[in-house]
Write an enzyme that holds these catalytic residues in place. Sequence first.
Site, PDB file in Angstrom:
ATOM      1  N   HIS A   1       0.834  -1.196   0.000  1.00 13.64           N
ATOM      2  CA  HIS A   1       0.000   0.000   0.000  1.00 13.64           C
ATOM      3  C   HIS A   1       0.874   1.254   0.000  1.00 13.64           C
ATOM      4  O   HIS A   1       1.966   1.270   0.574  1.00 13.64           O
ATOM      5  CB  HIS A   1      -0.905  -0.013   1.235  1.00 13.64           C
ATOM      6  CG  HIS A   1      -1.969   1.045   1.222  1.00 13.64           C
ATOM      7  ND1 HIS A   1      -1.852   2.219   1.923  1.00 13.64           N
ATOM      8  CD2 HIS A   1      -3.169   1.097   0.591  1.00 13.64           C
ATOM      9  CE1 HIS A   1      -2.936   2.957   1.734  1.00 13.64           C
ATOM     10  NE2 HIS A   1      -3.750   2.294   0.933  1.00 13.64           N
TER      11      HIS A   1
ATOM     12  N   SER B   1      -8.125 -14.911  -1.456  1.00 10.97           N
ATOM     13  CA  SER B   1      -8.627 -13.547  -1.600  1.00 10.97           C
ATOM     14  C   SER B   1     -10.054 -13.503  -2.126  1.00 10.97           C
ATOM     15  O   SER B   1     -10.551 -14.469  -2.727  1.00 10.97           O
ATOM     16  CB  SER B   1      -7.711 -12.763  -2.549  1.00 10.97           C
ATOM     17  OG  SER B   1      -8.199 -11.472  -2.785  1.00 10.97           O
TER      18      SER B   1
END
Length: 485
Positions: free
Chosen positions: A203, A406
């Site tokens: 991120h 995921s």
Amino acid sequence: MVGSFDVLADNLSINGATESFPADFDVSAVIKEPVPPVVGDNGIVNGDDQISAAKEKRQIVLGRNIHTMCLEVTEPDIDDEVTGDREASMASVLAKYRRALTERTKHHLGYPYNLDFEYGALSQLQHFSINNLGDPFIESNYGVHSRQFEVGVLDWFARLWELEKNEYWGYITNCGTEGNLHGVLVGREVFPDGILYASRESHYSIFKAARMYRMECVKIETLCSGEIDCDDFKAKLLCHQDKPAIINVNIGTTVKGAVDDLDLVIKTLEDTGFSHDRFYIHCDGALFGLMMPFVKRAPKVSFKKPIGSVSVSGHKFVGCPMPCGVQITRLEYVNALSRNVEYLASRDATIMGSRNGHAPIFLWYTLNRKGYRGFQKEVQKCLRNAHYFKDRLLDAGIGAMLNELSSTVVFERPHDEEFIRRWQLACQGNIAHVVVMPNITIEKLDDFLNELLQKRVTWFEDGSYQPYCIASDVGEKNCLCALHK
């Protein structure tokens, strides 16, 4: 009544499928035409050339300028009589805004927010200014706080990550980024001369932390899945064996939802000669940090392993209506950050000063309502729906990828920026993704896919454009462009 309120009615119109751009908005300033395919002599689209051309020509598509649609603050005249006109006009503005929010919530797929929540029971608390400034475990002189809720939530997460009450310290942050900033800061304080290592798909807040703290940062390559490449990690560790290592491990990357192999990262450090007293690991679990404990066969994030901190977001999978997060670290580490603050009659080791005291109550409320079993059911639903959506994309001839652990489905970027904006898709280069959260139903996924298929007919009908090649992003086996299908 002042006319600025009437402007909102136009800006928040929800009669059409999408909001129109303001008349003075220059679309050409931020939106570039899709890059035509590069066709070889054999008539086949050259994927590598198309990728190169796209990267050269495409610019980041910025959102519209909010100054073209902002709501002006209008002061009442000094001699205004007290009437209900102004309040009625403001109520009308808010009603229109609520309808706009309802519409945008219906078309929300690209960002990892759980919008399925009901907190009516907590509305009675909005009359109080609840502030948890200072250390969560030490009451300050400001008595309108919610520390009893905050510490209860922290205890729950400490149990989840296997750290005893007398061995951890943490707090409810204002967002996931703050959790990352704090985790990296703790690592920097433990190892002032340490080097920060993070995969390229970490991120952006990790690299923001490196800039803020003036830390040397080494970017690690990733696999097609988005997972950290431990071979490249090892090679770069060997170049800096004289300095401690501070490592960001992704428990679900932002774009592809990839989970870094924590055990392999630790083994790589050990194999490279880094003993446990020479490295610090921060686990960024913004979304999947709370989902992974309920996935069978998923690797465990645990403080029984040599990690230093874990952070998650509270407004993502949990579904808190305001941005917030949870940051947990070892108590022995945080002492280097703590400072006594006489003004508060407390200590402080947080990033921010004042902290939202409402957020811990919302988190506490949800944890009590759902518990482990409730979260497990929601995780299973999300993974099941994500696999359904990925299979439907592939069946429709659209390149797509879904990492095993995921609920983030990656696929070809749509060619229409207005379509992207309508469905609030998150895009990067040639790919977009849908994050399947508890509020994302099969029906909504079907509606999106049906609309996408209709749009693709118009995008590609005259042969001027072809689907983007995403082989370099997700691997050739997941790409269904003309070159790879």
